[in-house]
Write a protein that holds these residues in place. Structure first.
Motif, PDB file in Angstrom:
ATOM      1  N   LEU A 180       4.660-113.988  35.661  1.00 16.86           N
ATOM      2  CA  LEU A 180       4.302-112.649  36.115  1.00 16.86           C
ATOM      3  C   LEU A 180       3.334-112.777  37.286  1.00 16.86           C
ATOM      4  CD1 LEU A 180       1.077-111.806  35.097  1.00 16.86           C
ATOM      5  CD2 LEU A 180       2.223-112.427  32.958  1.00 16.86           C
ATOM      6  N   GLU A 181       3.217-111.710  38.079  1.00 16.57           N
ATOM      7  CA  GLU A 181       2.198-111.639  39.119  1.00 16.57           C
ATOM      8  C   GLU A 181       1.671-110.218  39.183  1.00 16.57           C
ATOM      9  OE1 GLU A 181       3.398-113.115  42.921  1.00 16.57           O
ATOM     10  OE2 GLU A 181       3.393-115.201  42.256  1.00 16.57           O
ATOM     11  N   ALA A 182       0.380-110.055  38.940  1.00 18.52           N
ATOM     12  CA  ALA A 182      -0.265-108.743  38.959  1.00 18.52           C
ATOM     13  C   ALA A 182      -0.642-108.383  40.389  1.00 18.52           C
ATOM     14  CB  ALA A 182      -1.492-108.747  38.067  1.00 18.52           C
ATOM     15  N   GLU A 183      -0.050-107.303  40.897  1.00 16.58           N
ATOM     16  CA  GLU A 183      -0.256-106.915  42.288  1.00 16.58           C
ATOM     17  C   GLU A 183      -0.408-105.398  42.420  1.00 16.58           C
ATOM     18  OE1 GLU A 183       2.478-108.484  45.140  1.00 16.58           O
ATOM     19  OE2 GLU A 183       2.890-110.315  43.992  1.00 16.58           O
ATOM     20  N   LEU A 184      -0.852-104.990  43.591  1.00 14.19           N
ATOM     21  CA  LEU A 184      -0.724-103.612  44.036  1.00 14.19           C
ATOM     22  C   LEU A 184       0.444-103.533  45.001  1.00 14.19           C
ATOM     23  CD1 LEU A 184      -4.393-102.490  44.806  1.00 14.19           C
ATOM     24  CD2 LEU A 184      -3.083-102.143  42.703  1.00 14.19           C
ATOM     25  N   GLY A 185       1.149-102.403  44.979  1.00 14.78           N
ATOM     26  CA  GLY A 185       2.186-102.130  45.964  1.00 14.78           C
ATOM     27  C   GLY A 185       1.790-100.929  46.789  1.00 14.78           C
ATOM     28  N   PHE A 186       1.867-101.038  48.092  1.00 10.27           N
ATOM     29  CA  PHE A 186       1.507 -99.941  48.994  1.00 10.27           C
ATOM     30  C   PHE A 186       2.779 -99.291  49.508  1.00 10.27           C
ATOM     31  CE2 PHE A 186      -1.980-103.021  49.157  1.00 10.27           C
ATOM     32  CZ  PHE A 186      -3.061-102.192  48.835  1.00 10.27           C
ATOM     33  N   VAL A 187       2.871 -97.975  49.318  1.00 15.04           N
ATOM     34  CA  VAL A 187       4.065 -97.207  49.672  1.00 15.04           C
ATOM     35  C   VAL A 187       3.829 -96.548  51.027  1.00 15.04           C
ATOM     36  CG1 VAL A 187       5.614 -95.365  48.960  1.00 15.04           C
ATOM     37  CG2 VAL A 187       4.497 -96.797  47.228  1.00 15.04           C
ATOM     38  N   LEU A 188       4.728 -96.814  51.972  1.00 11.62           N
ATOM     39  CA  LEU A 188       4.557 -96.334  53.336  1.00 11.62           C
ATOM     40  C   LEU A 188       5.473 -95.158  53.629  1.00 11.62           C
ATOM     41  CD1 LEU A 188       4.335 -99.696  55.342  1.00 11.62           C
ATOM     42  CD2 LEU A 188       2.568 -98.524  54.006  1.00 11.62           C
ATOM     43  N   GLY A 189       5.068 -94.350  54.590  1.00 13.21           N
ATOM     44  CA  GLY A 189       5.871 -93.224  55.043  1.00 13.21           C
ATOM     45  C   GLY A 189       5.525 -92.893  56.476  1.00 13.21           C
ATOM     46  N   GLY A 190       6.111 -91.809  56.994  1.00 14.77           N
ATOM     47  CA  GLY A 190       5.874 -91.456  58.387  1.00 14.77           C
ATOM     48  C   GLY A 190       6.402 -92.540  59.293  1.00 14.77           C
ATOM     49  N   PRO A 191       7.728 -92.645  59.465  1.00 16.41           N
ATOM     50  CA  PRO A 191       8.310 -93.760  60.227  1.00 16.41           C
ATOM     51  C   PRO A 191       7.705 -93.871  61.620  1.00 16.41           C
ATOM     52  CG  PRO A 191       9.877 -91.949  59.996  1.00 16.41           C
ATOM     53  CD  PRO A 191       8.738 -91.641  59.099  1.00 16.41           C
ATOM     54  N   ALA A 192       7.627 -95.096  62.107  1.00 14.73           N
ATOM     55  CA  ALA A 192       7.014 -95.339  63.413  1.00 14.73           C
ATOM     56  C   ALA A 192       7.602 -96.591  64.027  1.00 14.73           C
ATOM     57  CB  ALA A 192       5.500 -95.495  63.275  1.00 14.73           C
ATOM     58  N   ALA A 193       7.723 -96.584  65.348  1.00 16.95           N
ATOM     59  CA  ALA A 193       8.070 -97.793  66.070  1.00 16.95           C
ATOM     60  C   ALA A 193       6.846 -98.695  66.124  1.00 16.95           C
ATOM     61  CB  ALA A 193       8.534 -97.453  67.486  1.00 16.95           C
ATOM     62  N   GLY A 194       7.075-100.008  66.112  1.00 14.77           N
ATOM     63  CA  GLY A 194       5.952-100.934  66.191  1.00 14.77           C
ATOM     64  C   GLY A 194       5.605-101.253  67.626  1.00 14.77           C
ATOM     65  N   PRO A 195       4.442-101.835  67.854  1.00 14.43           N
ATOM     66  CA  PRO A 195       3.398-102.134  66.875  1.00 14.43           C
ATOM     67  C   PRO A 195       2.618-100.877  66.446  1.00 14.43           C
ATOM     68  CG  PRO A 195       3.188-103.512  68.851  1.00 14.43           C
ATOM     69  CD  PRO A 195       4.138-102.416  69.176  1.00 14.43           C
ATOM     70  N   VAL A 196       2.068-100.908  65.237  1.00 13.83           N
ATOM     71  CA  VAL A 196       1.165 -99.870  64.743  1.00 13.83           C
ATOM     72  C   VAL A 196      -0.232-100.470  64.710  1.00 13.83           C
ATOM     73  CG1 VAL A 196       0.554 -98.409  62.784  1.00 13.83           C
ATOM     74  CG2 VAL A 196       2.961 -98.753  63.372  1.00 13.83           C
ATOM     75  N   GLY A 197      -1.165 -99.874  65.454  1.00 12.69           N
ATOM     76  CA  GLY A 197      -2.519-100.401  65.532  1.00 12.69           C
ATOM     77  C   GLY A 197      -3.246-100.310  64.202  1.00 12.69           C
ATOM     78  N   VAL A 198      -4.212-101.202  63.983  1.00 19.45           N
ATOM     79  CA  VAL A 198      -4.932-101.231  62.723  1.00 19.45           C
ATOM     80  C   VAL A 198      -5.671 -99.924  62.474  1.00 19.45           C
ATOM     81  CG1 VAL A 198      -7.008-102.314  63.696  1.00 19.45           C
ATOM     82  CG2 VAL A 198      -6.410-102.696  61.278  1.00 19.45           C
ATOM     83  N   ASP A 199      -6.128 -99.245  63.530  1.00 19.15           N
ATOM     84  CA  ASP A 199      -6.819 -97.972  63.341  1.00 19.15           C
ATOM     85  C   ASP A 199      -5.864 -96.819  63.076  1.00 19.15           C
ATOM     86  OD1 ASP A 199      -9.393 -98.979  63.593  1.00 19.15           O
ATOM     87  OD2 ASP A 199      -9.428 -98.738  65.768  1.00 19.15           O
ATOM     88  N   ASP A 200      -4.575 -97.012  63.327  1.00 19.31           N
ATOM     89  CA  ASP A 200      -3.581 -95.966  63.073  1.00 19.31           C
ATOM     90  C   ASP A 200      -2.795 -96.215  61.790  1.00 19.31           C
ATOM     91  OD1 ASP A 200      -4.197 -94.697  65.528  1.00 19.31           O
ATOM     92  OD2 ASP A 200      -2.892 -96.106  66.599  1.00 19.31           O
ATOM     93  N   ALA A 201      -2.984 -97.377  61.197  1.00 22.33           N
ATOM     94  CA  ALA A 201      -2.131 -97.774  60.069  1.00 22.33           C
ATOM     95  C   ALA A 201      -2.294 -96.860  58.867  1.00 22.33           C
ATOM     96  CB  ALA A 201      -2.436 -99.210  59.681  1.00 22.33           C
TER      97      ALA A 201
END
Length: 392
Positions: A180-201
């Motif tokens: 097993l591996e205990a993790e968090l999963g982050f769910v993304l939305g609002g599609p975007a072309a890359g790159p996405v800046g760290v301040d906009d993520a």
């Protein structure tokens, strides 16, 4: 919402998911857990009370809402928070207590699993490279990860069939080292072309699920030479039924561990970099065996998004990012059997008798988690459970 055997969970926080059944065979609807343990039919409430975005909330899952972007997410969360605080007024829109089953809350687009916890990376290095530096030379410079298989992401409660694979040269068969591996999963939305800046993520991070990245360690070990995980990981990934929005985690923000060296500019936010004070718990066949702390993650979700898109890759609604195994500084905080049993060298003892180095057929693994609530106390993020079954 159920809890792991022998535990008493705090009340659920604001979360969204999808359930099926209870008079609507073959269809599902968006639901929200209530503080008293009931479930709210979000679409029915939005239609009757002229709530925000009823066309999105009467959908069978969260796909449309994820596509709508953060302004819509914020408005829906604020509206639902008010109804949950006075949930007796929403009595007419409660779902039946019986006959409901969770379904995947959203359609998983791409799945990328990272390796963002330094303690886990160190432990793995000490196990597999005992005479070398535990961390690989690139680890502190960028979030390390691999692309997984979105088609085998399953909702909590789905059985996990023991996979087969090449365990060594000329040796094919069922894995003997299922983990097993205990993790968090982050769910993304609002599609975007890359790159996405760290301040906009953050504008693209809807919320968090609990995630178990099941692993066949013998298959993984033989195939990961020289490329990354493949069949040892892709057979199953389990996630919780409920997605906790980032708005609900405002009180859980904590500073990231200190970075040395400092990150390159594309990974360096203009303000303080923060992680999440989420306390996970790992239960094996009813017994709590570990409590991994998510505050130990070295990289923030915003840095994961910035790195993922830094080569020009875009984001799709429903993208799922795994944090990688979460482990704390002592054995009781490790998030995998690989670490807890030190690759089989030191099996864990179970209170009911017996030991475990790896998962047996019939074992049930349940991950739970809590986080600080706005206004004090803690709330539950639900659970993700799966039982190991042999091949038929």
């Amino acid at each position: 919402m159920t809890t792991a055997p022998g535990t008493t969970a705090p009340p659920p926080g604001l979360a969204l998911g999808a359930v099926a059944g209870a008079g609507r065979p073959g269809s599902s609807r968006i639901a929200c857990p209530l503080p008293d343990g009931g479930l709210l039919d979000v679409g029915s409430l939005a239609t009757a009370q002229r709530g925000p975005y009823p066309e999105l909330l009467t959908a069978p899952n969260l796909d449309g809402l994820l596509d709508a972007g953060r302004p819509a997410w914020r408005e829906v969360c604020q509206w639902l928070t008010g109804w949950r605080q006075d949930h007796e007024k929403a009595f007419a829109h409660r779902l039946p207590a019986e006959g409901l089953v969770p379904v995947l809350p959203f359609t998983v687009a791409d799945y990328v699993d990272f390796y963002a916890c330094e303690q886990h990376a160190r432990n793995a290095g000490l196990i597999f490279r005992p005479d070398a530096e535990p961390l690989t030379p690139n680890w502190r410079h960028m979030p390390v990860g691999y692309h997984g298989r979105s088609g085998t992401v399953r909702v909590t409660g789905s059985p996990v069939v023991r996979p087969s694979g090449q365990r060594a040269a000329g040796d094919f068969g069922p894995t003997r080292r299922l983990d097993l591996e205990a993790e968090l999963g982050f769910v993304l939305g609002g599609p975007a072309a890359g790159p996405v800046g760290v301040d906009d993520a953050a504008e693209h991070v809807f919320g968090v699920v609990l995630l178990n990245d099941w692993s066949a360690r013998d298959v993984q070990g033989f195939e990961t030479r020289p490329l990354g995980p493949h069949l040892g990981k892709s057979f199953a990934t389990s996630i919780s039924a409920w997605v906790t929005p980032m708005e609900e985690l405002a009180a859980a923000r904590v500073p990231l561990p200190a970075h040395d060296p400092g990150p390159l500019p594309y990974l360096a936010p203009s303000g303080p970099a923060t992680g999440l004070d989420i306390e996970l718990a790992v239960h094996l066949s009813g017994e709590r065996i570990a409590t991994p702390p998510a505050r130990e993650l070295y990289w923030s979700v915003e840095q994961l998004v910035a790195h993922l898109t830094s080569n020009g890759a875009g984001l799709r609604s429903g993208d799922l990012l795994g944090s990688g195994t979460i482990s704390g500084p002592e054995r009781a905080r490790f998030g995998s059997l690989l670490e807890l049993a030190w690759n089989g060298a030191d099996p864990i003892a179970l209170s009911g008798g017996g030991t475990r180095s790896w998962l047996h057929d019939g074992d049930e693994v349940v991950l739970t988690a809590t986080a600080p609530a706005v206004g004090g106390g803690r709330f539950s993020l639900g659970e993700v459970r799966g039982r190991i079954v042999p091949q038929s």
